[in-house]
Design a protein around this motif. Sequence first.
Motif: not given
Length: 535
Positions: A106-110, A151-169
């Motif tokens: 809920g804070i970090r994305g993948i 996955f790792e041995e064959n070049g798979g990529i994992i990244e984390s990211f942050e995000a500004k979260q918005v809800l529009i009603s």
Amino acid sequence: MDSSFHIDDAALAELLKQAFSGTDRTSVPVTCVGSTYVALRRQGVLLRDYWLDNGELFSALSSTIIPVLSQPDFKGVNTIEMCLTHDYHRVTLPEFKSKFPNTKIGIRGIKLQYESHVALYSPTQMIACNLTFQQVFESFLELVSISAQAFEENGGIIESFEAKQVLISLNHSPKVAIVYRGNQIVPLETMSYQTILDMALSMGEWLLRMCAEDGRLIDKYLPSQGKESNRYNITRQFMATLCLIRYAKFTGQPAHLALADRNLNYNLTQYEHQGKAKLGAAAIAAIAIMEHPDGDRYREIFQRLCQEIEALWQPDRSLGTSQEFPKRKQQNLYPGLTLLFRASLYKANRDRQILEQCCRSFLYDREWHWANPHPAFIPWYSEACALLFDETGYRMFRNFVFEMNDWLLPMQQWDNQQYVDARGRFYDPTQPEYGLPNAAATGSYLQSLVNAYRLAVQNDETERARAYKLAIWRGLRSIRQLQFKDDVDMFYIRERAKVEGAVRRTVYDNTIRLDNVQQSLMAILKLCHLPEFTN
């Protein structure tokens, strides 16, 4: 990638209001440094979600999202969920658990990539689907038919990211909420008597709605799946029965008592059909009957419950450490429940023999607890000792309540909790045997602290009363944070009647279990009988 996000919350909210109200833009251009997640929802139902490439935000909204809203298939969209991503970092497989703990849900994305396959999961998306990072990764590996190692041995990529979260009603004029973990933070200073009264009424109404025609209460509900679990824990069910009875007495509504009575009947029938004595269930069932305004109707079964409890007690009055109850959970739960049952009996009939039994059990249990300390022992035992002190004036009962709750206080997380939405819960990460953090535990410890607070006030223990009071307010803040209460935290809920007023397990797990609500509500009901608390 640029790790900063060059706009403050107020400016972002104003830009989004302008975009969705059709007014001319007056704000400065905003460039998104990463992809933007967009989800269109109608009454909680996801109609469409997609990712926008990074670029100027206002232009992206004008050219993509706003035209979609005019299409027939998207008529009635009333919530737009957005995550403006930034601060991407590569993560190796050995780092996965440390970079993607549950506390970051809920804070970090993948982001996952293997050959031409790419999957991104935004923080709000994971909250709405109640997903863990491990589940996301395993699902991706299954999709591409590969093992984690390959996955790792064959070049798979994992990244984390942050995000500004918005809800529009979009229900009326556009309203923008900048959110944290898909919710809004409940500040401690906003908590008041009116807040806790609202919590009590909304929790109580949820319990009433969850009671089926035959009297059965839903034990567990999964909001993201929109379905209930078939689990049925008889002890937990009787605790909810007691809560319903107390709530009905609090509201004074005959219809509420009738429903509590229906639930009591159902659970007593289920208990008898099981055909096996269970000390915890028997004790709490007997207490519920004693607190029922018309409990005499259950006199026959009450006598049978008393006999079962008596048969399960040991000659030295021990309970939790007997061979019949080898589990640590039982050792910590049953002593308090059975002592509360005995204390309630003594209050009703003033039988000196019962008081003697209470004292003998107390002396045994006190020694056992300090030899095997565990926070789960404290809530029911505090209630039992507080009642015994009220009825006898024996200081050993009062003093033990203070000792137990003084020991409990440092387990509440506040300044040492980096996630602001989790502050006020009870959890000691250095003692994993005490269990994981959850709303039911916090609710039960609040009950204990309310009993301790009342005794501290009555006995002029000013410093203790002040410490307990602060801990109670902080714990209530935590429960309020976990309560489903408004359009923001229910943005993904399809059947609101099944969640509104309820309490989720943690800030990153939206599972609703019966005791999440029952334990918290019983603590609040105690507070409502202490007007001095809010002074």
